[in-house]
Scaffold this motif. Structure first.
Motif, mmCIF file in Angstrom:
data_model
loop_
_atom_site.group_PDB
_atom_site.id
_atom_site.type_symbol
_atom_site.label_atom_id
_atom_site.label_comp_id
_atom_site.label_asym_id
_atom_site.label_seq_id
_atom_site.Cartn_x
_atom_site.Cartn_y
_atom_site.Cartn_z
ATOM 1 N N TRP B 27 -0.482 5.520 -53.181
ATOM 2 C CA TRP B 27 0.496 4.811 -52.353
ATOM 3 C C TRP B 27 0.864 3.471 -52.991
ATOM 4 C CZ3 TRP B 27 -0.274 0.123 -49.630
ATOM 5 C CH2 TRP B 27 0.790 -0.232 -48.774
ATOM 6 N N LEU B 30 3.062 3.934 -55.951
ATOM 7 C CA LEU B 30 4.432 4.305 -55.572
ATOM 8 C C LEU B 30 5.232 3.080 -55.136
ATOM 9 C CD1 LEU B 30 3.777 7.607 -53.582
ATOM 10 C CD2 LEU B 30 4.916 7.391 -55.794
ATOM 11 N N ILE B 31 4.590 2.214 -54.357
ATOM 12 C CA ILE B 31 5.282 1.007 -53.904
ATOM 13 C C ILE B 31 5.624 0.122 -55.109
ATOM 14 C CG2 ILE B 31 5.026 -1.134 -52.585
ATOM 15 C CD1 ILE B 31 5.457 1.211 -50.773
ATOM 16 N N THR B 34 8.471 1.483 -57.011
ATOM 17 C CA THR B 34 9.739 1.273 -56.316
ATOM 18 C C THR B 34 10.279 -0.122 -56.622
ATOM 19 O OG1 THR B 34 8.977 2.720 -54.557
ATOM 20 C CG2 THR B 34 10.861 1.326 -54.064
ATOM 21 N N PHE B 72 -0.587 13.621 -53.503
ATOM 22 C CA PHE B 72 -0.296 13.850 -52.080
ATOM 23 C C PHE B 72 -0.167 15.337 -51.786
ATOM 24 C CE2 PHE B 72 1.763 9.510 -50.885
ATOM 25 C CZ PHE B 72 0.516 8.928 -51.001
ATOM 26 N N THR C 84 13.043 3.541 -48.967
ATOM 27 C CA THR C 84 12.147 4.208 -49.903
ATOM 28 C C THR C 84 10.703 3.891 -49.553
ATOM 29 O OG1 THR C 84 13.841 3.848 -51.563
ATOM 30 C CG2 THR C 84 11.708 4.598 -52.351
ATOM 31 N N ALA C 85 10.450 2.604 -49.303
ATOM 32 C CA ALA C 85 9.084 2.189 -48.964
ATOM 33 C C ALA C 85 8.638 2.842 -47.663
ATOM 34 C CB ALA C 85 9.009 0.664 -48.854
ATOM 35 N N ILE C 88 7.665 6.351 -48.365
ATOM 36 C CA ILE C 88 6.401 6.436 -49.110
ATOM 37 C C ILE C 88 5.229 6.211 -48.172
ATOM 38 C CG2 ILE C 88 5.014 5.249 -50.845
ATOM 39 C CD1 ILE C 88 7.587 4.847 -52.438
ATOM 40 N N CYS C 89 5.388 5.247 -47.239
ATOM 41 C CA CYS C 89 4.316 5.010 -46.275
ATOM 42 C C CYS C 89 4.096 6.243 -45.412
ATOM 43 C CB CYS C 89 4.655 3.809 -45.386
ATOM 44 S SG CYS C 89 4.633 2.269 -46.310
ATOM 45 N N SER C 91 4.636 9.232 -46.226
ATOM 46 C CA SER C 91 3.981 10.246 -47.052
ATOM 47 C C SER C 91 2.479 9.989 -47.106
ATOM 48 C CB SER C 91 4.543 10.211 -48.476
ATOM 49 O OG SER C 91 5.366 11.320 -48.693
ATOM 50 N N LEU C 92 2.128 8.707 -47.196
ATOM 51 C CA LEU C 92 0.704 8.363 -47.205
ATOM 52 C C LEU C 92 0.047 8.838 -45.920
ATOM 53 C CD1 LEU C 92 -1.740 6.808 -48.446
ATOM 54 C CD2 LEU C 92 -1.016 4.876 -47.052
#
Lengths: 325, 120, 267, 556
Positions: B27, B30-31, B34, B72, C84-85, C88-89, C91-92
């Motif tokens: 995670w 990924l952040i 981005t 994931f 996007t963030a 992604i969160c 998805s976590l």
């Protein structure tokens, strides 16, 4: 293409240019080649069709057994399997090669081709020649390469001349091309082959192949509309052919340019503030120098027709304007 | 059996259990990626021309996508066949897109000249 | 590959009364693996489904880079990045809900599902704000494309419509495809809008719209999972639905991971 | 477990009473069934219904084409255009694509694998109802303004036509697409995960290899069709301009989208047919299928190569010359696995203990049609010749030979082969053969003249035509009547057999695949004990038993 090698097989069709059982007449320079490739595949196909069907029938009769017959022994033969993998593969390479060269011939117009513009619209063809003459049948000289530059006004059409073995879709929003060199004087069918709606099957035309010299005569006569029709008729034809009606309406509805409804003798306010009456002088100026006197409220977007319309054409258009009440 | 590295899951679990550390780590990555992709696309100092920047953006996106897929989505720990068919499907996408691009690029001039003719 | 045979024997006796084991499977492992392969094939189908839009995007961007270079500046990078963030969160939390289910952490699992749904709604909320702006400012597809300002300008300064100026009236796209349209936004230098800029917005709305529909479908799935989770249907032996839903949700995330740079971050 | 093998041939009488047909009663037990066999039967009834509807349209079209102009039916241009569109769309989307996988695939596949059901029975039922739902959309399209776009929906025509049914039809295609995708997905998972003991990949019957290859295409290609028709719907309602040139879109791009699905879809239509013919030729020749691995791999090869050739539908469309050359070259590679199959079937028949049964007649009819259909594909793959033949009746004849000939004859062959298994009764053998002959001859009389017409330049989708083509049209129409009669006869014979035929034994042909090991009709759960798979084409252990008119296994 080497037609000699298989001349025995195809002699009957390549010798003459008349219609045969399978084909319409061969009226273009590429037709014979294409028919040759067709017959090449045809005889391969006949051979294999007969072979397979005969073998199948023979096996069905010959090896027919009673229900209680013992099952047959399994067979395997790698050499045989490799053979019937490799032989079709080699034949396919040949067919591909001939198909490719034939395609390249029919898709590479000679540089000195005579260019005709083609427009497809539901459900008619129109052909425009370099001098601006427009016709609804295609006229071409014999023994001269002709290149068609085509586009559509609405949906996809496709211009197909069976006697020339040529076909190409006519697509809106872009140009497509096809070319041919007719080698036989006469009239041949043109079909639309891309489904285009209600009267798709009636979107037919003819290609008229003229003998040497006759084509120029035809063009001069067809181009000289003023001798064939009255000035009003000629004017009406001209404004249609030259696309004037894309921007000028006849019924008063707004468009890119001023409407022509009641144009003759109308008072127009110009962009520079002055005003004038529409007369012969103004019409002539507007056609030849469109940017000189732009009517108020319209953009200076009209292209000039200097060199595209002759004096006599403009006179005819003026006569036509006088009839637009 | 799936390649389970987690001893505890071997007993009664049906598939691999992802560790908490790994989840948080992915995670975080990924952040960060981005942020990186936004910076490379917007800051003047990273302007290397349209083509280079497209490549950079796509590489970063692919790294992100791979992280999502492998961790994931457990593809790294899952049956390899699932990874295989997923990668396989991307081949078909590539085929579809590349052939279409190749052909349309070829006939653009035919569209362009028609547009110019109509503009006159 | 053939697991069926390997699990035959304990399929007959050992799990004969397992209420979660369908009659045509021999073992829970076989059932789980079947489901897993099934969901992966479904995801592959989704990849090919989206590929049509990526193909359209690639074709138009390759042939008309000027449209994309120009029009992407109408999009708000900040909102895109935040979204996007958010994804992604989510998805976590989706991935974590699987872990929690596997380990029997029921409350944590329910919490993860709730957060996932919340993030999905958050994503849609931000998307709504973006869409609303575009509708307000005429940044739409096809004939409806009628921008009220130049890219980088602000919706609030909306003045006259530049396209309407240049073309007389809308709907003239086909008959008057002048190479460019010159527009003049209040207080800014002249900007030329490339021909057919509306294509960018057609593709933008098609891609984000279809993606949005997938987000909505994801919400429906997760609400259903939440309901089942509250009923106590999931546990260390019974979490396939959670796992498969998470895989779907990750794919939705994957698509957005590509959409974001392709639509918002063009140079 | 191995001790059970020998008795499976004729399972205990107490089990024979309980079969999938008698397992539960009432209409609800059918409509909500999760049994793959019942779903298969429902698919069979529904798709045959679609075939009849499409067939009626075909006969009306052919009747109109007896003469140029409105003809004896006094048909208008628009009616004709709508009718050929509906004929094509219904046949392709409601019959050809779903028929064999949906009906025979569903019925036979799990039993052949030795499984109790497909991997996802509920999804299987859902696929069926998606089919029904899609069919409802099609019917709605017919009533609500109809469609006149051709089954190909080419833009910009489909975006601008006033026929209002276009959106209904495209949404119908979208829904049917998902029916197809889920069926394929289900079969892939079933084949991967539910194979019985001993069922290795190379012990799988060739029908399963074919269905597996088909399923791969269904999962990979159909989604592209789904997005294409979705974009088309959006184009028509919102005018987004992706495919519409008046808004800057590209109509040739639409054709790329469409054919990326629709060319592989041709193999969705023909591959299951190949599989059935491989089964029939093997079992009814009572000889091990020649070159099993070659046939198995050629199915996969066709499925994968099928994705690389879609551009051969675009040789005259304005596609670039470069793309055309590449697509043409790859197209020829498909000829090779197809040829392999034909030669292997013939080699199987050679020196066999051939049984001249109805399925064998259909298999031979299939080979005839497929040889002609396949070889005429060479004409169309050769670019120079295709330019002349494209969009003429030559193409119409070619794809009917391949798709209809291939699907219809294979379907009949498969039904006559598995009918005793499906309903536990035999049909009339003599009428079965008459049907096979009528269908094969009727088909050839209908479509062979169209090759000649096409080469002479008769374009397809023509309401009226030049008088010189009339003789061929009349021949074609008469053939169509014969074909229609043959089809009805063949189905009637099956239907009568299912109700009135004499009882069939568990294994009337002496097949060695697992479906012949369970009773006829199969019990609800297929097998009381999961069977063990052996070589699917090893018939050595099967001997004829006169009492039951079937074959009995004696393996020790």
């Amino acid at each position: 293409m080497n037609t000699l090698a298989f001349s025995l097989l195809t002699q009957a069709v390549t010798a003459g240019s008349e219609a045969t059982y399978w084909f319409p007449p061969q009226a273009s320079t590429t037709a014979a080649d294409i028919d040759w490739i067709y017959y090449f595949i045809y005889w391969i196909s006949v051979f294999f069709t007969v072979l397979i069907i005969a073998a199948g029938l023979w096996f069905m009769i010959k090896f027919r057994s009673k229900k209680n017959a013992p099952p047959a022994a399994a067979g395997h033969n790698t050499a045989l399997e490799v053979t019937w993998t490799v032989v079709p593969a080699i034949l396919c390479v040949f067919i591909f090669y001939f198909g490719l060269t034939g395609y390249m011939d029919t898709h590479t117009p000679p540089a000195d081709s005579y260019v005709v513009n083609v427009t497809g619209v539901k459900w008619a063809w129109s052909f425009t020649y370099p001098d601006g003459t427009v016709s609804d049948t295609l006229h071409v000289p014999v023994n001269r390469p002709v290149r068609l530059v085509m586009s559509s006004e609405d949906v996809i059409h496709s211009l197909f001349i069976p006697a020339f073995r040529t076909k190409q879709d006519v697509v809106p929003g872009r140009y497509t091309e096809e070319w041919f060199e007719a080698n036989q004087v006469g009239e041949f069918d043109i079909f639309c082959t891309e489904y285009c709606g209600t009267k798709h099957s009636e979107m037919l035309s003819k290609v008229v192949v003229h003998a040497e010299g006759d084509f120029t005569k035809w063009l001069a006569q067809a181009g000289n509309i003023h001798e064939r029709m009255s000035p009003v008729e000629a004017g009406e034809l001209l404004v249609k052919q030259r696309g004037c009606l894309q921007c000028h309406s006849l019924d008063g509805s707004p468009a890119t340019g001023p409407t022509w409804k009641g144009i003759w003798g109308r008072n127009e306010k110009l962009a520079d503030g002055s005003s004038l009456t529409v007369d012969e002088n103004y019409v002539r100026t507007s056609i030849l120098q469109p940017q000189a006197q732009v009517v108020a409220g319209y953009g200076p977007v009209m292209p000039t027709f200097q060199g595209k319309l002759k004096d006599r054409d403009i006179t005819a258009i003026i006569e036509y304007f006088k009839t637009l009440k | 059996m799936s390649t389970t590295t987690h001893g505890h899951a071997q007993d009664h679990g049906l598939s691999h259990v992802m560790s908490a550390k790994m989840l948080l780590g992915v995670w975080g990555a990924l952040i960060v990626l981005t942020v990186v992709t936004v910076i490379t696309a917007t800051q003047p100092m990273f302007n290397f021309g349209a083509y280079a920047n497209l490549v950079i953006a796509m590489v970063i996106a692919t790294v992100k996508a791979s992280l999502v897929c492998l961790f994931f989505m457990h593809l790294l720990y899952d049956r390899k066949f699932n990874l295989l068919i997923f990668m396989g499907s991307l081949l078909f996408v590539l085929l579809f897109v590349s052939f279409s691009m190749m052909d349309t690029a070829q006939y653009q001039p035919a569209i362009q000249s028609r547009v110019e003719a109509q503009a006159q | 590959m053939s697991t069926a045979a390997a699990h035959n024997h304990h399929g007959e006796e050992g799990h004969g009364h397992d209420p979660h084991l369908a009659h045509h499977f021999d073992s829970p492992q076989q059932q789980f693996d079947s489901g897993k392969l099934g969901i992966w094939l479904f995801l592959i189908q989704e990849v090919l489904f989206f590929s049509g839009l990526f193909c359209a995007y690639a074709v138009y961007r390759a042939n008309h880079p000027e449209i994309f270079e120009f029009a992407h500046r109408y999009l708000d990078v900040t909102l895109g990045a935040v979204n996007t963030a958010v994804l992604i969160c989510s998805s976590l939390t989706a991935a974590w809900s699987v872990r929690a289910a596997q380990l029997g952490q029921r409350k944590l699992m329910i919490g993860c599902i709730v957060v996932t749904i919340a993030c999905a709604f958050g994503f849609l909320g931000i998307k709504y704000v973006e869409y609303a702006h575009k509708f307000h400012d005429g940044l739409l597809w096809g004939e409806k494309f009628n921008p009220k300002y130049a890219p980088g300008g602000h919706g609030e300064e909306a003045g006259h419509s530049p396209t309407a100026d240049a073309e007389g009236h809308s709907g003239q796209h086909a008959t008057a495809p002048g190479a460019t349209i010159t527009q003049e936004a209040a207080g800014e230098a002249k900007v030329t809008t490339p021909r057919n800029t509306s294509i960018f917005f057609s593709i933008y709305f098609a891609m984000t719209g279809l993606h949005g529909l997938h987000v909505i479908a994801g919400i429906i799935v997760y609400v259903w999972l939440l309901w089942r989770a509250l009923k106590g249907e999931f546990g260390p032996k019974q979490y396939a639905a959670i796992d498969f839903a998470a895989l779907y949700w990750h794919l939705v995330d994957l698509v957005w991971i590509y959409l974001f740079p392709l639509l918002y971050l063009i140079r | 477990m191995s001790s059970l093998d020998t008795t499976m041939g004729h399972s205990a009488p107490s089990h024979a009473e309980d079969n999938y047909l008698t397992h539960a009663h009432g209409i609800k037990s059918w409509l909500l069934t999760l049994d793959h066999k019942r779903i298969g039967v429902m698919y069979l009834c529904s798709t045959v219904g679609a075939l009849m509807l499409g067939g009626v349209f075909a006969l009306l079209l052919r009747t109109k084409l007896l003469t140029p102009g409105p003809g004896i039916l006094d048909m208008s241009h628009d009616t004709y255009n709508r009718m050929f569109t509906l004929h094509g769309a219904i046949m392709v989307f409601l019959f050809i694509i779903p028929a064999i996988p949906g009906a025979l695939g569903n019925f036979v596949l799990p039993i052949m694998l030795g499984a109790k059901d497909v991997a996802f029975p509920k999804l299987n039922l859902a696929s069926y109802y998606l089919w029904v739902f899609g069919a409802v959309f099609f019917v709605t399209a017919m009533v609500a303004g109809s469609i006149d776009t051709g089954w190909t929906f080419y833009t910009p025509y489909s975006v601008t036509t006033p026929a209002n049914g276009v959106i209904w039809a495209t949404m119908g295609v979208f829904i049917l697409g998902f029916s197809s995708i889920f069926t394929g997905l289900n079969f892939i998972v079933t084949i991967h995960k539910l194979r019985a003991e001993g069922m290795t990949w190379f012990r799988m019957p060739l029908f399963l290899w074919a269905i597996y290859s088909t399923s791969v295409i269904q999962v990979l290609a159909t989604p592209v069709l789904a997005i294409t028709v979705l974009l088309l719907t959006v184009e028509r309602t919102l005018h987004v301009g992706i495919f519409d040139p008046s808004l800057g879109g590209d109509p040739v791009l639409f054709q790329h989208f469409f054919w990326f699905y629709s060319h592989p879809a041709v193999y969705i239509m023909i591959l299951p047919g190949f599989g059935i013919i491989s089964e029939i030729v093997g079992v009814h020749s009572r000889k091990h299928v020649f070159g099993y691995r070659f046939i198995a791999f050629s199915s996969l090869a066709i499925a994968l190569l099928g994705f690389l050739v879609w551009g051969h539908h675009l040789f005259t469309s304005g596609q670039s010359a470069l793309a055309s050359v590449i697509f043409s070259a790859i197209t020829f590679t498909i000829a090779i696995p197809s040829a392999i199959k034909i030669f292997n079937w013939l080699a199987t028949m050679y020196k066999s203990s051939l049984q001249l049964t109805t399925p064998m007649w259909y298999a031979f009819g299939f080979i005839v049609l497929f040889v002609i259909g396949g070889l005429t594909g060479l004409f169309l793959a050769a670019m120079a010749v295709d330019i002349h033949l494209h969009d003429t009746y030559f193409v119409v004849a070619h794809f009917h030979y391949v798709m209809v000939g291939g699907t219809l004859l294979a379907l009949f062959g498969g039904l006559y082969h598995w009918w005793p298994k499906m309903f536990g009764r035999m049909y009339n053998e003599m009428w079965g053969k008459v049907g096979a002959v009528l269908v094969t001859i009727g088909f050839n009389v209908t479509f062979f003249p169209q090759f000649v017409m096409g080469t002479r330049g008769m374009p397809r989708r023509y309401f009226t035509y030049l008088p010189e083509f009339q003789a061929f049209h009349i021949a074609s129409t008469l053939g169509a009547y014969l074909l229609g009669f043959g089809i009805v006869l063949a189905f009637a014979n099956l239907a009568i057999g299912a109700f009135r035929g004499r009882k069939a034994s568990a294994n009337p042909w002496g097949g060695a695949t697992l479906e012949w090991e369970c009773s006829s009709p199969p019990p609800h759960d297929n097998f009381a004990v999961t069977p063990t798979a052996h070589d699917p084409y090893d018939f050595a252990h099967l001997s004829y038993d006169e009492k039951t008119d079937g074959y009995v296994a004696r393996r020790s």
